[in-house]
Design a protein around this motif. Structure first.
Motif, PDB file in Angstrom:
ATOM      1  N   LYS A 288     -11.109   0.577   6.008  1.00 42.43           N
ATOM      2  CA  LYS A 288      -9.817   0.443   6.663  1.00 42.43           C
ATOM      3  C   LYS A 288     -10.017   0.341   8.171  1.00 42.43           C
ATOM      4  O   LYS A 288     -10.832   1.058   8.737  1.00 42.43           O
ATOM      5  CB  LYS A 288      -8.929   1.634   6.309  1.00 42.43           C
ATOM      6  CG  LYS A 288      -8.540   1.669   4.842  1.00 42.43           C
ATOM      7  CD  LYS A 288      -7.646   2.840   4.524  1.00 42.43           C
ATOM      8  CE  LYS A 288      -7.253   2.851   3.052  1.00 42.43           C
ATOM      9  NZ  LYS A 288      -6.360   3.989   2.713  1.00 42.43           N
TER      10      LYS A 288
ATOM     11  N   GLN B 269      -0.939  -2.244  -0.299  1.00 47.57           N
ATOM     12  CA  GLN B 269      -0.724  -3.275  -1.317  1.00 47.57           C
ATOM     13  C   GLN B 269       0.601  -4.008  -1.104  1.00 47.57           C
ATOM     14  O   GLN B 269       0.675  -5.231  -1.198  1.00 47.57           O
ATOM     15  CB  GLN B 269      -0.775  -2.643  -2.709  1.00 47.57           C
ATOM     16  CG  GLN B 269      -2.142  -2.205  -3.164  1.00 47.57           C
ATOM     17  CD  GLN B 269      -2.093  -1.537  -4.528  1.00 47.57           C
ATOM     18  OE1 GLN B 269      -1.030  -1.117  -4.995  1.00 47.57           O
ATOM     19  NE2 GLN B 269      -3.267  -1.400  -5.154  1.00 47.57           N
TER      20      GLN B 269
ATOM     21  N   CYS C  59     -11.007   4.532  -3.381  1.00 50.16           N
ATOM     22  CA  CYS C  59     -10.948   3.073  -3.173  1.00 50.16           C
ATOM     23  C   CYS C  59      -9.546   2.580  -3.476  1.00 50.16           C
ATOM     24  O   CYS C  59      -8.728   3.289  -4.066  1.00 50.16           O
ATOM     25  CB  CYS C  59     -11.973   2.353  -4.041  1.00 50.16           C
ATOM     26  SG  CYS C  59     -11.796   2.671  -5.810  1.00 50.16           S
ATOM     27  N   CYS C  60      -9.287   1.340  -3.073  1.00 53.71           N
ATOM     28  CA  CYS C  60      -7.962   0.718  -3.266  1.00 53.71           C
ATOM     29  C   CYS C  60      -8.164  -0.695  -3.823  1.00 53.71           C
ATOM     30  O   CYS C  60      -9.056  -1.434  -3.379  1.00 53.71           O
ATOM     31  CB  CYS C  60      -7.212   0.699  -1.943  1.00 53.71           C
ATOM     32  SG  CYS C  60      -5.511   0.090  -2.085  1.00 53.71           S
TER      33      CYS C  60
ATOM     34  N   ASP D  68     -12.177   3.457   1.480  1.00 48.57           N
ATOM     35  CA  ASP D  68     -11.423   4.034   2.587  1.00 48.57           C
ATOM     36  C   ASP D  68     -12.130   3.811   3.918  1.00 48.57           C
ATOM     37  O   ASP D  68     -11.492   3.708   4.975  1.00 48.57           O
ATOM     38  CB  ASP D  68     -11.219   5.531   2.346  1.00 48.57           C
ATOM     39  CG  ASP D  68     -10.289   5.797   1.167  1.00 48.57           C
ATOM     40  OD1 ASP D  68      -9.543   4.852   0.806  1.00 48.57           O
ATOM     41  OD2 ASP D  68     -10.308   6.908   0.620  1.00 48.57           O
TER      42      ASP D  68
ATOM     43  N   ILE E  75      -6.718  -4.212  -3.979  1.00 47.92           N
ATOM     44  CA  ILE E  75      -5.719  -5.019  -3.252  1.00 47.92           C
ATOM     45  C   ILE E  75      -5.854  -6.488  -3.642  1.00 47.92           C
ATOM     46  O   ILE E  75      -6.947  -6.979  -3.963  1.00 47.92           O
ATOM     47  CB  ILE E  75      -5.910  -4.878  -1.724  1.00 47.92           C
ATOM     48  CG1 ILE E  75      -7.312  -5.356  -1.314  1.00 47.92           C
ATOM     49  CG2 ILE E  75      -5.665  -3.449  -1.276  1.00 47.92           C
ATOM     50  CD1 ILE E  75      -7.525  -5.413   0.182  1.00 47.92           C
TER      51      ILE E  75
ATOM     52  N   SER F 225      -2.958  -0.614  -9.888  1.00 46.05           N
ATOM     53  CA  SER F 225      -3.607   0.677  -9.578  1.00 46.05           C
ATOM     54  C   SER F 225      -5.069   0.637 -10.003  1.00 46.05           C
ATOM     55  O   SER F 225      -5.416   0.095 -11.057  1.00 46.05           O
ATOM     56  CB  SER F 225      -2.882   1.820 -10.305  1.00 46.05           C
ATOM     57  OG  SER F 225      -1.529   1.878  -9.907  1.00 46.05           O
TER      58      SER F 225
ATOM     59  N   SER G  33       0.879  -5.531  -7.273  1.00 48.91           N
ATOM     60  CA  SER G  33       0.171  -4.269  -6.987  1.00 48.91           C
ATOM     61  C   SER G  33      -0.395  -3.710  -8.286  1.00 48.91           C
ATOM     62  O   SER G  33       0.343  -3.541  -9.265  1.00 48.91           O
ATOM     63  CB  SER G  33       1.128  -3.255  -6.345  1.00 48.91           C
ATOM     64  OG  SER G  33       1.667  -3.771  -5.139  1.00 48.91           O
TER      65      SER G  33
ATOM     66  N   ASP H 101      -1.794   4.480   3.440  1.00 52.55           N
ATOM     67  CA  ASP H 101      -2.198   4.753   2.063  1.00 52.55           C
ATOM     68  C   ASP H 101      -2.260   3.455   1.269  1.00 52.55           C
ATOM     69  O   ASP H 101      -1.816   2.398   1.690  1.00 52.55           O
ATOM     70  CB  ASP H 101      -1.238   5.754   1.421  1.00 52.55           C
ATOM     71  CG  ASP H 101       0.203   5.274   1.440  1.00 52.55           C
ATOM     72  OD1 ASP H 101       0.426   4.045   1.537  1.00 52.55           O
ATOM     73  OD2 ASP H 101       1.121   6.111   1.372  1.00 52.55           O
ATOM     74  N   CYS H 102      -2.801   3.514   0.076  1.00 48.60           N
ATOM     75  CA  CYS H 102      -3.094   2.323  -0.731  1.00 48.60           C
ATOM     76  C   CYS H 102      -1.815   1.610  -1.159  1.00 48.60           C
ATOM     77  O   CYS H 102      -1.743   0.375  -1.143  1.00 48.60           O
ATOM     78  CB  CYS H 102      -3.921   2.733  -1.948  1.00 48.60           C
ATOM     79  SG  CYS H 102      -4.441   1.357  -2.997  1.00 48.60           S
TER      80      CYS H 102
END
Length: 604
Positions: free
Chosen positions: A533, A442, A490-491, A530, A493, A483, A481, A437-438
């Motif tokens: 990854k 991170q 999406c994440c 995603d 990072i 949000s 980190s 998970d994100c």
């Protein structure tokens, strides 16, 4: 024996300056420059036949010596064998049965007149002579009963010389009788400093000094000895056991041992057995030698590695010592506080002429009562030194700032580059995104950027102590980190970390000290989907040092000369050139014109 006095009878001087006098010149045998012998002056003023272009090197008993202007630098020529006979004791006759070159007293040469064959006579092969010389222009007539000559020196000046009959020149003093009564008096009068000084009782110090040998004690035999550090000598580097270890002198030595019969030496030679290197105690300080049974002055040696006794198994000698490492902790004048030893062991095959190389290492370090707050190595004292590690603090743990380091395939490595103070650097590596998970992704990336320990404070000076919080400044940083907003698939990072360090020189200009004024972390972020990854992204870390030193005001120069003249000094010219304008408010042109006029007048 009395020396006959030199008497020059009926000397008539043509020109005799004030203060001119005869100059003596001692001339033993030696090689001389070429001189032109113009001819002698004999008693009655009748000159003898001259020897044109003769060399003084052919004349025995002559040596060039420096002297005043009236003194000759060499003695004149003489071709008679009776004037300079050879010596009965021939010091230059070094080859029996052979004629030695230029040795005029060598009987093996069978020469009636050696000077006609040799270019010169070696010192000590003819008798020494003494001459008195003056400028030839001062002499008109000589009635001296001694032999005299006129010759030309190296400067082209003719000299008139008289040979002095001084028999003491060829004799030394008689041999002194030395016995136990007068030996000490003669040695004190004529002796000089020796390499070895007289051993005097030295006062017993209550502490070790740098370089002093370290005392050891063997309780089973009640023997006091020294801590040895065998060293190699000679071309083969053979081990010498008598080399003592010096206090506070950390060093390593290497030597080689050769065995004629390793089978018998395997279990009997103490140099191969680890026990012989720690079966004693070390004295804390070199005092209380009379109370050696008091164990409070003894430091036992702690074994920090496994050490097995030597064992002969078949054709192999096992567990023999190949390396000895002593760790000695000291506490100033309180002496040695702790000693530990570790060994390296190896096996050796029994065969004729086998050898073993041994390493002996001794490390000294300061004794620390509380190792939890040990400051560790410094990067300067007090100011930072360029190229030394940048010190940071995480909690109560001090360590160095680090950057990313890649493996051979470019993937981020566990090992990291150490940040050096004052050196800008950049590094990067590839990070593989995993199916997580994100939030966890991170955190994993942040730990990769910062290292296992995230720095919280940076040391202001290079000798900052972890226990002194005032010697550290907090690193300005935002949360690594972040949000993502308005995106559920999406994440967000971090992909880059820039470390900015502000530093400056403070203190004296002759000895400035570098200190850190502040530091901060800057992050750069990137959106990933995603679907990305499982792929690789590039992470970057860089450090940038910025010098914010404020240069002090330059020191004042030397005071300038301020010439002040009376207000009417240039009165006749003031009115003509200024045309009524105040002279002090005018230009400098009138003064220049006036100076030119004055210079012209002076030249005329």
């Amino acid at each position: 024996m009395n020396t006959p006095r030199l008497e020059l009878l009926w000397l008539y001087f043509l020109i005799l300056p004030e203060g001119a006098r005869l100059q003596p010149s001692f001339s033993p045998s030696g090689t001389l420059p070429t001189s032109s012998v113009l001819g002698p002056v004999t008693q009655g003023g009748t000159p003898q036949p001259s020897l044109e272009n003769a060399t003084l090197g052919e004349v025995p008993g002559l040596l060039s010596t420096a002297g005043p202007s009236l003194a000759t630098s060499a003695a004149p020529a003489n071709w008679t064998a009776d004037l300079f006979p050879v010596l009965p004791i021939c010091v230059c006759d070094l080859t029996p049965g052979t004629c030695d070159l230029n040795c005029c007293c060598d009987r093996d040469c069978y020469l009636l007149h050696p000077r006609t064959v040799f270019s010169f006579c070696l010192p000590g092969s003819v008798r020494s002579s003494s001459w008195v010389c003056v400028d030839n222009s001062l002499i008109f007539k000589s009635n001296s009963p001694f032999p005299s000559r006129v010759f030309m020196n190296s400067n082209g000046i003719k000299q008139f010389c008289v040979h002095v009959n001084n028999s003491k020149l060829n004799y030394f003093q008689k041999l002194q009788k030395v016995n136990a009564t007068n030996f000490q008096a003669l040695a004190a009068e004529f002796g000089s400093k020796s390499f070895t000084s007289t051993l005097l009782p030295q006062p017993q110090l209550s502490f070790y000094r740098a370089g002093d040998p370290i005392l050891t004690y063997f309780p089973q035999w009640s023997i006091v000895s020294l801590l040895r550090q065998p060293a190699g000598v000679g071309a083969g580097g053979l081990c010498v056991e008598s080399n003592p270890a010096g206090f506070l002198e950390s060093k390593s030595t290497t030597c080689t041992r050769f065995f004629k019969d390793l089978a018998s030496s395997c279990t009997s030679d103490p140099a191969l057995d680890a026990v012989s290197y720690y079966n004693f105690t070390v004295l804390k300080v070199p005092k209380n030698m009379t109370d050696l049974q008091n164990m409070k002055f003894h430091v036992p040696i702690t074994l920090t590695s496994q050490a097995s006794p030597p064992l002969l198994a078949g054709n192999t000698c096992q567990n023999i010592v190949s390396q000895v490492i002593y760790e000695i902790e000291t506490n100033g004048t309180f002496g040695i506080q702790k000693v530990s030893v570790s060994f390296g062991q190896t096996n050796l095959t029994v065969e004729p002429g086998v050898s073993l190389q041994q390493d002996f290492i001794i490390h000294f370090r300061a004794f620390q009562w509380n190792r939890a707050v040990s400051p560790g190595p410094r990067s300067g004292n007090p100011g930072y030194i360029v190229g030394k590690p940048l010190l940071v603090l995480t909690g109560d743990i001090g360590h160095s700032m680090t950057l990313l380091q890649s493996q051979g395939d470019g993937i981020c490595s566990v090992k990291r580059h150490e940040v050096q103070f004052g050196v800008n650097a950049i590094s990067g590596c590839k990070f593989r995104l995993k199916e997580v998970d994100c939030n966890k992704l991170q955190q994993e990336i942040c730990q990769t950027l910062h290292g296992r320990l995230r720095p919280e404070h940076v040391a202001i000076f290079g000798n900052a102590h972890p226990a002194q919080k005032g010697e550290w400044t907090r690193i300005l940083s935002k949360n690594c980190s972040v949000s993502a907003t308005n995106c559920t698939s999406c994440c967000f990072i971090p992909v880059s970390l820039e470390i900015q360090v502000l530093w400056a020189y403070i203190g004296l200009q002759s000895n400035p000290q570098a200190h850190v004024s502040g530091a901060r972390f800057l992050y750069q972020y990137k959106f990933i989907q995603d679907s990305q990854k499982g792929t690789d992204i590039t992470l970057t870390t860089l450090v940038n040092f910025m010098d914010i030193t404020q240069k002090p005001q330059a020191p004042r120069g030397q005071p300038q000369t301020d010439w002040k003249l009376p207000f009417d000094f240039f009165f006749p010219f003031k009115a003509a050139f200024s045309r009524g304008v105040d002279f002090q408010k005018g230009s400098a042109s009138p003064i220049c014109i006036l100076c030119l006029l004055l210079l012209g007048i002076l030249n005329l």
